[in-house]
Design a protein around this motif. Structure first.
Motif, PDB file in Angstrom:
ATOM      1  N   ILE A  27       0.819  -1.113   0.028  1.00 21.00           N
ATOM      2  CA  ILE A  27      -0.102   0.114   0.034  1.00 21.00           C
ATOM      3  C   ILE A  27       0.955   1.309   0.094  1.00 21.00           C
ATOM      4  CG2 ILE A  27      -1.668   1.203   1.362  1.00 21.00           C
ATOM      5  CD1 ILE A  27      -2.500  -1.612   2.400  1.00 21.00           C
ATOM      6  N   GLU A  53       0.149  -1.598   5.808  1.00 23.19           N
ATOM      7  CA  GLU A  53       1.481  -1.653   4.777  1.00 23.19           C
ATOM      8  C   GLU A  53       1.064  -2.542   3.809  1.00 23.19           C
ATOM      9  OE1 GLU A  53       5.561  -2.303   7.217  1.00 23.19           O
ATOM     10  OE2 GLU A  53       4.249  -3.810   7.660  1.00 23.19           O
ATOM     11  N   LYS A  71      -2.122  -5.920   7.002  1.00 25.93           N
ATOM     12  CA  LYS A  71      -1.047  -5.881   7.739  1.00 25.93           C
ATOM     13  C   LYS A  71      -0.395  -4.634   8.234  1.00 25.93           C
ATOM     14  CE  LYS A  71       2.957  -8.768   7.014  1.00 25.93           C
ATOM     15  NZ  LYS A  71       3.818  -9.531   5.831  1.00 25.93           N
ATOM     16  N   TYR A  72      -0.255  -4.419   9.310  1.00 28.14           N
ATOM     17  CA  TYR A  72       0.206  -3.098  10.024  1.00 28.14           C
ATOM     18  C   TYR A  72       1.789  -3.181  10.504  1.00 28.14           C
ATOM     19  CZ  TYR A  72      -4.804  -2.042   9.887  1.00 28.14           C
ATOM     20  OH  TYR A  72      -6.134  -1.589   9.563  1.00 28.14           O
ATOM     21  N   ILE A  73       2.178  -2.003  10.608  1.00 26.48           N
ATOM     22  CA  ILE A  73       3.720  -1.994  11.056  1.00 26.48           C
ATOM     23  C   ILE A  73       3.728  -3.006  12.301  1.00 26.48           C
ATOM     24  CG2 ILE A  73       5.198  -0.311  12.352  1.00 26.48           C
ATOM     25  CD1 ILE A  73       4.564   1.676  10.543  1.00 26.48           C
ATOM     26  N   ASN A  74       2.919  -2.909  13.397  1.00 28.84           N
ATOM     27  CA  ASN A  74       3.165  -3.501  14.498  1.00 28.84           C
ATOM     28  C   ASN A  74       2.021  -4.578  14.610  1.00 28.84           C
ATOM     29  OD1 ASN A  74       1.567  -1.650  15.714  1.00 28.84           O
ATOM     30  ND2 ASN A  74       2.731  -1.299  17.270  1.00 28.84           N
ATOM     31  N   ASP A  75       2.289  -5.674  15.516  1.00 29.12           N
ATOM     32  CA  ASP A  75       1.199  -6.502  15.956  1.00 29.12           C
ATOM     33  C   ASP A  75       0.604  -6.007  17.152  1.00 29.12           C
ATOM     34  OD1 ASP A  75       2.349  -8.040  13.987  1.00 29.12           O
ATOM     35  OD2 ASP A  75       3.862  -8.924  15.801  1.00 29.12           O
TER      36      ASP A  75
END
Lengths: 155, 255
Positions: A27, A53, A71-75
């Motif tokens: 993205i 992301e 999906k993101y930068i952190n969990d």
């Protein structure tokens, strides 16, 4: 010995046990998070942690489900929200949308973009106080940007 | 150093608890008329006070553990400093002049203020670590209450607005600034002219990025530079967080 310890160690529940083998679409956060200038101040609408992301989709004909993954930068810890005709997995604290599960029949009839868009609208309407800063606008834009090819399988 | 000292203290306390517990089983009468008779008095003393010493030592052990958790292991600090140095180098590496003219600082949001502001529990952003070596120590803390209008500094604005904020084209107030320049600087950075007159900051531009740990807003990373412009660095800042944001968040889970 270390191997045994590794095996008995509790493995945290993962959001992607059935990680799709489909394409992850990267993205362009720059186009989604546009700056606004006011005098000396330039502000971006969201923090880098709010914008996904990548996005991926999966159509499982055997189970009759279609899934969309963000999906993101952190969990973060995830909570499951069961709606009538879809299931959403959102961040417990941030309320960011991490995964959506929908009925494959509906996706065949209306298309993934329309089904996801309607599901997000319902999520925002039913849980107005528990939405991220963008109120799921980014997720909606991403899915409509990728379009129906989201559910295409790897050749 | 303090972290290691507390670890040694914990070992000592654990050893004392074990020794006292073991001494409770000792029959002091069996020491009479032996070469160990001199131990009879001390052992009996330990046995009689065990009801208070064991709980007290256990509490001290717990406090030492809490203190160690608050300080964090040294390797976390080293990695955090290394990451902030990399951030500084990536964003400002191509700038003319010294690298310490451009800094990256991590602020953590805490409930209580530091120093004389300890009584104020409305929320503060306190510096945790800063890039570089020359100006590593920072004492600047900023108000960050839930009421966004009462926040201080670029860090407070980024925290309250939940968005990345850039402030640039600020006047140079490091010398003898005019009242208008001070006023302009104070308005743009949400600070007071009194504070600016006292500290005379050299920075001409700032960037505040809200920072998450496990999906919860944890603090703010602030970049400050002596250059007037900083918005052109946005793609570099974005790519740093894409590459290192996850690792930075994981590191901060230790606190």
């Amino acid at each position: 010995m270390t191997k045994w310890f590794r095996q008995i160690r509790r493995v945290p529940a993962t959001l992607y046990p059935d990680m799709p083998r489909n394409i992850w679409y990267k993205i362009d956060s720059g186009s989604l998070n546009q700056p606004t200038r006011k005098g000396e101040h330039v502000s971006f609408e969201f923090s880098p942690y709010d914008v996904p992301e990548a996005v991926a989709g999966e159509l499982d004909e055997q189970r009759g489900t279609a899934r969309v993954f963000f999906k993101y930068i952190n969990d973060e810890p995830i909570s499951r929200i069961d709606m009538n005709d879809f299931v959403a997995y959102v961040g417990k604290r941030s309320h960011r949308l991490h995964k959506m599960e929908m009925q494959a029949d509906r996706v065949h009839q209306k298309g993934i973009v329309s089904v996801v868009s309607q599901a997000i609208d319902r999520l925002t309407k039913d849980r107005p106080s528990q939405a991220p800063p963008d109120r799921y606008r980014i997720a909606k834009e991403i899915v409509s940007g990728v379009g129906e090819k989201l559910l295409e399988k790897v050749a | 150093m303090l972290y290691k000292g507390l670890a040694i203290l914990q070992w000592g306390l654990a050893l004392m608890i074990a020794t006292i517990s073991a001494s409770l089983k000792a029959e002091t009468t069996s020491l009479v008329n032996t070469g160990w008779q001199f131990l009879k008095g001390p052992v009996e003393g330990i046995q009689h006070t065990a009801w208070v010493t064991i709980p007290l030592l256990t509490i001290a052990l717990g406090i030492a553990q809490i203190a160690r958790n608050q300080i964090g292991p040294p390797w976390v600090w080293e990695h955090l400093h290394m990451l902030l140095d990399s951030f500084q180098e990536l964003v400002f590496g191509d700038e003319a002049g010294d690298l310490h003219h451009h800094r990256a600082t991590l602020f953590k949001r805490v409930s209580f203020g530091r120093g004389w502001r300890f009584w104020d529990w409305r929320g503060w952003l306190v510096p945790v670590e800063r890039s570089g070596h020359a100006t590593r120590r920072s004492k600047s803390t900023f108000r960050a209450p839930d009421d966004a209008d009462r926040t201080e500094g670029v860090a407070g604005a980024a925290w309250a607005g939940k968005q990345t904020i850039y402030v640039e084209n600020l006047p140079d107030i490091s010398g003898n600034p005019s009242p208008q320049e001070l006023e302009q600087y104070a308005n743009a950075t949400r600070s007071t002219t009194k504070w600016l007159t006292k500290h005379k900051p050299c920075s001409r531009s700032f960037c505040g990025i809200p920072f998450d740990v496990k999906g919860k807003r944890w603090g703010v990373v602030v970049l400050d530079s002596r250059n007037e412009q900083i918005t052109q660095k946005a793609p570099l800042i974005d790519s740093f967080f894409k590459i290192n944001g996850r690792y930075l968040s994981k590191l901060m889970e230790r606190f």
